[in-house]
Design a protein around this motif. Structure first.
Motif, short mmCIF file in Angstrom:
data_model
loop_
_atom_site.label_atom_id
_atom_site.label_comp_id
_atom_site.label_asym_id
_atom_site.label_seq_id
_atom_site.Cartn_x
_atom_site.Cartn_y
_atom_site.Cartn_z
N UNK A 279 -9.71 16.54 13.52
CA UNK A 279 -9.02 17.17 12.41
C UNK A 279 -8.92 16.16 11.29
N UNK A 280 -9.37 16.52 10.11
CA UNK A 280 -9.27 15.59 8.99
C UNK A 280 -7.81 15.49 8.57
N UNK A 281 -7.36 14.26 8.31
CA UNK A 281 -5.97 14.04 7.93
C UNK A 281 -5.92 13.19 6.68
N UNK A 282 -4.97 13.46 5.84
CA UNK A 282 -4.79 12.65 4.65
C UNK A 282 -3.44 11.99 4.71
N UNK A 283 -3.40 10.78 4.20
CA UNK A 283 -2.13 10.07 4.13
C UNK A 283 -1.23 10.75 3.11
N UNK B 148 5.07 3.65 7.84
CA UNK B 148 3.62 3.86 7.90
C UNK B 148 3.21 4.95 8.88
N UNK B 149 3.91 5.08 9.98
CA UNK B 149 3.55 6.10 10.96
C UNK B 149 3.88 7.49 10.43
N UNK B 150 5.05 7.65 9.85
CA UNK B 150 5.46 8.95 9.32
C UNK B 150 4.58 9.41 8.17
N UNK B 151 3.97 8.46 7.44
CA UNK B 151 3.14 8.79 6.29
C UNK B 151 1.66 8.96 6.64
N UNK B 152 1.30 8.79 7.90
CA UNK B 152 -0.09 8.96 8.32
C UNK B 152 -0.98 7.79 7.97
N UNK C 258 0.22 -8.58 10.30
CA UNK C 258 0.24 -7.78 9.09
C UNK C 258 -0.85 -6.73 9.28
N UNK C 259 -0.49 -5.47 9.08
CA UNK C 259 -1.45 -4.36 9.17
C UNK C 259 -1.76 -3.88 7.76
N UNK C 260 -3.00 -3.47 7.55
CA UNK C 260 -3.42 -2.96 6.25
C UNK C 260 -4.11 -1.62 6.44
N UNK C 261 -3.70 -0.64 5.66
CA UNK C 261 -4.26 0.71 5.75
C UNK C 261 -5.13 1.00 4.54
N UNK C 262 -6.39 1.29 4.78
CA UNK C 262 -7.29 1.65 3.68
C UNK C 262 -6.96 3.05 3.15
N UNK C 263 -6.48 3.93 4.00
CA UNK C 263 -6.14 5.29 3.57
C UNK C 263 -4.93 5.29 2.65
N UNK C 264 -3.97 4.41 2.91
CA UNK C 264 -2.74 4.38 2.12
C UNK C 264 -2.71 3.26 1.09
N UNK C 265 -3.64 2.32 1.19
CA UNK C 265 -3.64 1.15 0.31
C UNK C 265 -2.28 0.46 0.36
N UNK C 266 -1.80 0.22 1.60
CA UNK C 266 -0.49 -0.38 1.82
C UNK C 266 -0.55 -1.28 3.05
N UNK C 267 0.49 -2.12 3.20
CA UNK C 267 0.58 -3.08 4.30
C UNK C 267 1.97 -3.08 4.91
N UNK C 268 2.07 -3.53 6.16
CA UNK C 268 3.33 -3.65 6.85
C UNK C 268 3.15 -4.63 8.01
N UNK D 71 6.53 -0.15 4.52
CA UNK D 71 5.34 -0.67 3.84
C UNK D 71 5.63 -1.34 2.50
N UNK D 72 4.69 -2.21 2.12
CA UNK D 72 4.60 -2.76 0.77
C UNK D 72 3.26 -2.30 0.22
N UNK D 73 3.14 -2.14 -1.10
CA UNK D 73 1.86 -1.69 -1.64
C UNK D 73 0.86 -2.84 -1.59
N UNK D 74 -0.41 -2.50 -1.71
CA UNK D 74 -1.51 -3.45 -1.60
C UNK D 74 -2.32 -3.41 -2.88
N UNK D 75 -2.25 -4.48 -3.66
CA UNK D 75 -3.05 -4.58 -4.88
C UNK D 75 -4.00 -5.76 -4.74
N UNK D 76 -5.03 -5.77 -5.53
CA UNK D 76 -6.03 -6.84 -5.44
C UNK D 76 -5.46 -8.21 -5.79
N UNK D 77 -4.34 -8.25 -6.51
CA UNK D 77 -3.74 -9.53 -6.89
C UNK D 77 -2.51 -9.87 -6.04
#
Length: 158
Positions: free
Chosen positions: A25-29, A41-45, A70-80, A130-136
Motif C-alpha cells: 500500500x503506498x503511504x505518504x508522510x 515520527x511514527x505517528x506522522x509516517x 540519529x534517524x533521518x527520513x527521506x519521506x519527511x525530510x526530518x530527523x530524530x 523530530x527536527x527538520x532537515x535542511x542542507x545547512x
C-alpha cells in the motif's frame, strides 16, 4: 448510469483504502521538513523511510545499556533520535535528545533540541520528536542521567 456509479465507487474505495501497487500500500508522510518539527515520527509516517546517520552513539555500561542513533527520513525530510534501552537500573532516569544546528553567517547557530525522558527500570525502544532537515544543518545525539545531569553528546554529522 450504472457504469458511472461503479466508477465513482471504485474511486472512493481507492481513496479510502489506498492504492495497492506490487502488493504494497503506498503511504505518504503526514508532514515534511519544518512542518515535522516537534512531531512524533511514527505517528506522522516517517519511520518506514528512515535510516541511521553516522552520528551513532553506542554506550554499554553495567547498570545502563543502550544504543542511540540519529534517524533521518527521506519521506519527511526530518530527523530524530531513536533509543534502544536494553538495561536501565532501579534508580536511573535517562533523557535522550536530538540536537540540531544551522550554518548561518559563517557560524553554527543552535536550531532545535528535542528530548525524550525514560523512567528508571524501563527498557525498550523510544524516540524523540523530530527536527527538520535542511542542507545547512548538522545533528547529534545527546544523553544524560537524571538526577545527576550533564549532557554527554556524540559527534556532529550533516
Amino acid at each position: 448510469m450504472k457504469a458511472a456509479i461503479t466508477r465513482m465507487l471504485l474511486v472512493l474505495v481507492m481513496a479510502v483504502a489506498g492504492v495497492v501497487i506490487g502488493g504494497q500500500v503506498s503511504a505518504q508522510a503526514a508532514c515534511s521538513g519544518a512542518g515535522c518539527a516537534g512531531l512524533d515520527p511514527q505517528a506522522q509516517g516517517c519511520t518506514s523511510s528512515a535510516t541511521d546517520l553516522t552520528a551513532t552513539r553506542h554506550t554499554s555500561t553495567g547498570a545502563v545499556r543502550f544504543t542511540a542513533h540519529v534517524r533521518s527520513s527521506s519521506a519527511c525530510n526530518a530527523r530524530w533520535t531513536r533509543v534502544v534501552l536494553e538495561a536501565n537500573a532501579c534508580c536511573y532516569t535517562r533523557e535522550f535528545a536530538v540536537e540540531s544546528q544551522r550554518w548561518f553567517n559563517s557560524n553554527w547557530i543552535a536550531s532545535d533540541f528535542r528530548t525524550v525522558t525514560i523512567p528508571s527500570n524501563s527498557v525498550g525502544t523510544y524516540w524523540t520528536n523530530m527536527v527538520d532537515n535542511r542542507s545547512d544543518d548538522r545533528v547529534r545525539v545527546c544523553d544524560q542521567t537524571i538526577p545527576d545531569g550533564g549532557w554527554s553528546c556524540g559527534p556532529w554529522t550533516a
